[in-house]
Design a protein around this motif. Sequence first.
Motif, PDB file in Angstrom:
ATOM      1  N   TRP A 106      32.901  -7.071 126.132  1.00  0.00           N
ATOM      2  CA  TRP A 106      32.881  -8.282 125.311  1.00  0.00           C
ATOM      3  C   TRP A 106      32.268  -8.032 123.938  1.00  0.00           C
ATOM      4  O   TRP A 106      32.754  -8.524 122.933  1.00  0.00           O
ATOM      5  CB  TRP A 106      32.105  -9.386 126.024  1.00  0.00           C
ATOM      6  N   LEU A 107      31.173  -7.266 123.921  1.00  0.00           N
ATOM      7  CA  LEU A 107      30.429  -7.077 122.668  1.00  0.00           C
ATOM      8  C   LEU A 107      30.939  -5.896 121.855  1.00  0.00           C
ATOM      9  O   LEU A 107      30.263  -5.429 120.932  1.00  0.00           O
ATOM     10  CB  LEU A 107      28.932  -6.955 122.957  1.00  0.00           C
ATOM     11  N   SER A 108      32.140  -5.446 122.161  1.00  0.00           N
ATOM     12  CA  SER A 108      32.823  -4.490 121.288  1.00  0.00           C
ATOM     13  C   SER A 108      34.151  -5.086 120.811  1.00  0.00           C
ATOM     14  O   SER A 108      34.900  -4.449 120.088  1.00  0.00           O
ATOM     15  CB  SER A 108      33.049  -3.152 122.005  1.00  0.00           C
ATOM     16  N   ASP A 109      34.418  -6.311 121.206  1.00  0.00           N
ATOM     17  CA  ASP A 109      35.642  -7.021 120.831  1.00  0.00           C
ATOM     18  C   ASP A 109      35.387  -7.800 119.536  1.00  0.00           C
ATOM     19  O   ASP A 109      34.560  -8.716 119.518  1.00  0.00           O
ATOM     20  CB  ASP A 109      36.025  -7.974 121.965  1.00  0.00           C
ATOM     21  N   PRO A 110      36.098  -7.452 118.437  1.00  0.00           N
ATOM     22  CA  PRO A 110      35.859  -8.144 117.158  1.00  0.00           C
ATOM     23  C   PRO A 110      36.018  -9.664 117.234  1.00  0.00           C
ATOM     24  O   PRO A 110      35.329 -10.397 116.532  1.00  0.00           O
ATOM     25  CB  PRO A 110      36.909  -7.535 116.219  1.00  0.00           C
ATOM     26  N   GLU A 111      36.934 -10.138 118.103  1.00  0.00           N
ATOM     27  CA  GLU A 111      37.135 -11.587 118.244  1.00  0.00           C
ATOM     28  C   GLU A 111      35.870 -12.269 118.758  1.00  0.00           C
ATOM     29  O   GLU A 111      35.522 -13.364 118.322  1.00  0.00           O
ATOM     30  CB  GLU A 111      38.314 -11.839 119.190  1.00  0.00           C
ATOM     31  N   ILE A 112      35.162 -11.614 119.677  1.00  0.00           N
ATOM     32  CA  ILE A 112      33.917 -12.150 120.222  1.00  0.00           C
ATOM     33  C   ILE A 112      32.778 -11.936 119.234  1.00  0.00           C
ATOM     34  O   ILE A 112      31.968 -12.831 118.963  1.00  0.00           O
ATOM     35  CB  ILE A 112      33.573 -11.484 121.576  1.00  0.00           C
ATOM     36  N   LEU A 113      32.720 -10.727 118.660  1.00  0.00           N
ATOM     37  CA  LEU A 113      31.635 -10.373 117.739  1.00  0.00           C
ATOM     38  C   LEU A 113      31.610 -11.251 116.488  1.00  0.00           C
ATOM     39  O   LEU A 113      30.565 -11.419 115.872  1.00  0.00           O
ATOM     40  CB  LEU A 113      31.740  -8.897 117.333  1.00  0.00           C
ATOM     41  N   GLN A 114      32.744 -11.797 116.129  1.00  0.00           N
ATOM     42  CA  GLN A 114      32.789 -12.698 114.975  1.00  0.00           C
ATOM     43  C   GLN A 114      31.786 -13.842 115.144  1.00  0.00           C
ATOM     44  O   GLN A 114      31.208 -14.312 114.182  1.00  0.00           O
ATOM     45  CB  GLN A 114      34.210 -13.249 114.825  1.00  0.00           C
ATOM     46  N   TYR A 115      31.573 -14.256 116.397  1.00  0.00           N
ATOM     47  CA  TYR A 115      30.690 -15.386 116.681  1.00  0.00           C
ATOM     48  C   TYR A 115      29.340 -14.976 117.252  1.00  0.00           C
ATOM     49  O   TYR A 115      28.386 -15.739 117.187  1.00  0.00           O
ATOM     50  CB  TYR A 115      31.368 -16.356 117.665  1.00  0.00           C
ATOM     51  N   TYR A 116      29.251 -13.814 117.862  1.00  0.00           N
ATOM     52  CA  TYR A 116      28.022 -13.397 118.551  1.00  0.00           C
ATOM     53  C   TYR A 116      27.725 -11.952 118.179  1.00  0.00           C
ATOM     54  O   TYR A 116      28.516 -11.073 118.480  1.00  0.00           O
ATOM     55  CB  TYR A 116      28.211 -13.544 120.069  1.00  0.00           C
ATOM     56  N   GLU A 117      26.655 -11.716 117.504  1.00  0.00           N
ATOM     57  CA  GLU A 117      26.161 -10.406 117.088  1.00  0.00           C
ATOM     58  C   GLU A 117      26.782  -9.897 115.790  1.00  0.00           C
ATOM     59  O   GLU A 117      26.155  -9.179 115.059  1.00  0.00           O
ATOM     60  CB  GLU A 117      26.292  -9.340 118.182  1.00  0.00           C
ATOM     61  N   GLY A 118      28.037 -10.197 115.491  1.00  0.00           N
ATOM     62  CA  GLY A 118      28.683  -9.760 114.254  1.00  0.00           C
ATOM     63  C   GLY A 118      29.601  -8.573 114.464  1.00  0.00           C
ATOM     64  O   GLY A 118      29.310  -7.663 115.242  1.00  0.00           O
ATOM     65  N   ARG A 119      30.729  -8.586 113.741  1.00  0.00           N
ATOM     66  CA  ARG A 119      31.726  -7.523 113.888  1.00  0.00           C
ATOM     67  C   ARG A 119      31.214  -6.159 113.427  1.00  0.00           C
ATOM     68  O   ARG A 119      31.761  -5.131 113.788  1.00  0.00           O
ATOM     69  CB  ARG A 119      33.000  -7.898 113.139  1.00  0.00           C
ATOM     70  N   ASP A 120      30.148  -6.168 112.625  1.00  0.00           N
ATOM     71  CA  ASP A 120      29.553  -4.909 112.168  1.00  0.00           C
ATOM     72  C   ASP A 120      28.512  -4.378 113.158  1.00  0.00           C
ATOM     73  O   ASP A 120      27.827  -3.409 112.878  1.00  0.00           O
ATOM     74  CB  ASP A 120      28.910  -5.099 110.791  1.00  0.00           C
ATOM     75  N   ASN A 121      28.405  -5.008 114.325  1.00  0.00           N
ATOM     76  CA  ASN A 121      27.365  -4.653 115.282  1.00  0.00           C
ATOM     77  C   ASN A 121      27.934  -4.530 116.707  1.00  0.00           C
ATOM     78  O   ASN A 121      27.474  -5.208 117.628  1.00  0.00           O
ATOM     79  CB  ASN A 121      26.263  -5.728 115.232  1.00  0.00           C
ATOM     80  N   PRO A 122      28.949  -3.667 116.905  1.00  0.00           N
ATOM     81  CA  PRO A 122      29.516  -3.532 118.256  1.00  0.00           C
ATOM     82  C   PRO A 122      28.551  -2.823 119.210  1.00  0.00           C
ATOM     83  O   PRO A 122      27.694  -2.055 118.781  1.00  0.00           O
ATOM     84  CB  PRO A 122      30.775  -2.688 118.027  1.00  0.00           C
ATOM     85  N   PHE A 123      28.717  -3.112 120.490  1.00  0.00           N
ATOM     86  CA  PHE A 123      27.857  -2.567 121.537  1.00  0.00           C
ATOM     87  C   PHE A 123      28.647  -1.609 122.421  1.00  0.00           C
ATOM     88  O   PHE A 123      29.657  -2.013 122.993  1.00  0.00           O
ATOM     89  CB  PHE A 123      27.310  -3.688 122.432  1.00  0.00           C
ATOM     90  N   ASP A 124      28.142  -0.402 122.572  1.00  0.00           N
ATOM     91  CA  ASP A 124      28.658   0.471 123.621  1.00  0.00           C
ATOM     92  C   ASP A 124      27.742   0.285 124.838  1.00  0.00           C
ATOM     93  O   ASP A 124      26.777  -0.490 124.788  1.00  0.00           O
ATOM     94  CB  ASP A 124      28.728   1.927 123.166  1.00  0.00           C
ATOM     95  N   VAL A 125      28.026   0.989 125.930  1.00  0.00           N
ATOM     96  CA  VAL A 125      27.255   0.807 127.156  1.00  0.00           C
ATOM     97  C   VAL A 125      25.779   1.142 126.932  1.00  0.00           C
ATOM     98  O   VAL A 125      24.897   0.424 127.421  1.00  0.00           O
ATOM     99  CB  VAL A 125      27.863   1.635 128.319  1.00  0.00           C
ATOM    100  N   LYS A 126      25.495   2.196 126.182  1.00  0.00           N
ATOM    101  CA  LYS A 126      24.104   2.589 125.938  1.00  0.00           C
ATOM    102  C   LYS A 126      23.342   1.490 125.186  1.00  0.00           C
ATOM    103  O   LYS A 126      22.206   1.155 125.526  1.00  0.00           O
ATOM    104  CB  LYS A 126      24.052   3.905 125.161  1.00  0.00           C
ATOM    105  N   LYS A 127      23.976   0.912 124.189  1.00  0.00           N
ATOM    106  CA  LYS A 127      23.330  -0.164 123.421  1.00  0.00           C
ATOM    107  C   LYS A 127      23.108  -1.405 124.301  1.00  0.00           C
ATOM    108  O   LYS A 127      22.086  -2.078 124.193  1.00  0.00           O
ATOM    109  CB  LYS A 127      24.166  -0.509 122.190  1.00  0.00           C
ATOM    110  N   VAL A 128      24.061  -1.696 125.181  1.00  0.00           N
ATOM    111  CA  VAL A 128      23.905  -2.808 126.130  1.00  0.00           C
ATOM    112  C   VAL A 128      22.710  -2.540 127.039  1.00  0.00           C
ATOM    113  O   VAL A 128      21.879  -3.423 127.272  1.00  0.00           O
ATOM    114  CB  VAL A 128      25.195  -3.032 126.954  1.00  0.00           C
ATOM    115  N   GLU A 129      22.612  -1.320 127.554  1.00  0.00           N
ATOM    116  CA  GLU A 129      21.486  -0.971 128.426  1.00  0.00           C
ATOM    117  C   GLU A 129      20.154  -1.196 127.712  1.00  0.00           C
ATOM    118  O   GLU A 129      19.219  -1.754 128.285  1.00  0.00           O
ATOM    119  CB  GLU A 129      21.588   0.495 128.879  1.00  0.00           C
ATOM    120  N   GLN A 130      20.081  -0.783 126.446  1.00  0.00           N
ATOM    121  CA  GLN A 130      18.839  -0.920 125.682  1.00  0.00           C
ATOM    122  C   GLN A 130      18.491  -2.380 125.432  1.00  0.00           C
ATOM    123  O   GLN A 130      17.352  -2.783 125.610  1.00  0.00           O
ATOM    124  CB  GLN A 130      18.948  -0.166 124.350  1.00  0.00           C
TER     125      GLN A 130
END
Length: 184
Positions: free
Chosen positions: A24-48
């Motif tokens: 979800w947090l690597s999808d630009p459509e979602i990131l537009q509203y939550y966290e920002g499209r310039d801030n995608p999350f991979d699994v490691k970032k999600v874990e942190q």
Amino acid sequence: MLFQKGNLLIRELEWKDKYLLSKWLSDPEILQYYEGRDNPFDVKKVEQKFFEAEADATRCIIEFDEGPIGYVQFYEVDEDERQTYGYSDSIETLYGMDQFIGESAYWNKGVGTQIVRAMVAYLIQEKGADRIVMDPQTWNERAIRCYEKCGFEKVKLLPKNELHEGEYRDCWLIEHISKAVVDV
């Protein structure tokens, strides 16, 4: 499971959910509203952020029709936020919450309204919340309409409150007051 209401189930975040959050947090459509499209999350970032960070919030997965569709977190508002929001003199039990629907096929179908109403009821009935606050960005009119349908009201403008896509954005402080507080 935290609670279930009809076809909506809210359960605490589990380790396996890191893959959902990463999706979800690597999808630009979602990131537009939550966290920002310039801030995608991979699994490691999600874990942190969601598993290794201090657990100051109860983090949950939203399931609808028996499938995961989004994320919600809630927390008791700390002294710093009380100060920022103007509640530093209040003795009320004050909760904040944040949420997003990560499966865009569920947008614009009333599911967000069901989620917010169910969470408000849970926080008031189970956690004793006197007041629930959120701070959506002012441009996110769809979310604000949803929150207003659920009984939230705009309280004050929070200028340049949240960094989103490289700039600080204005947010609305919105609140929902439990009926127990209103009736006093």
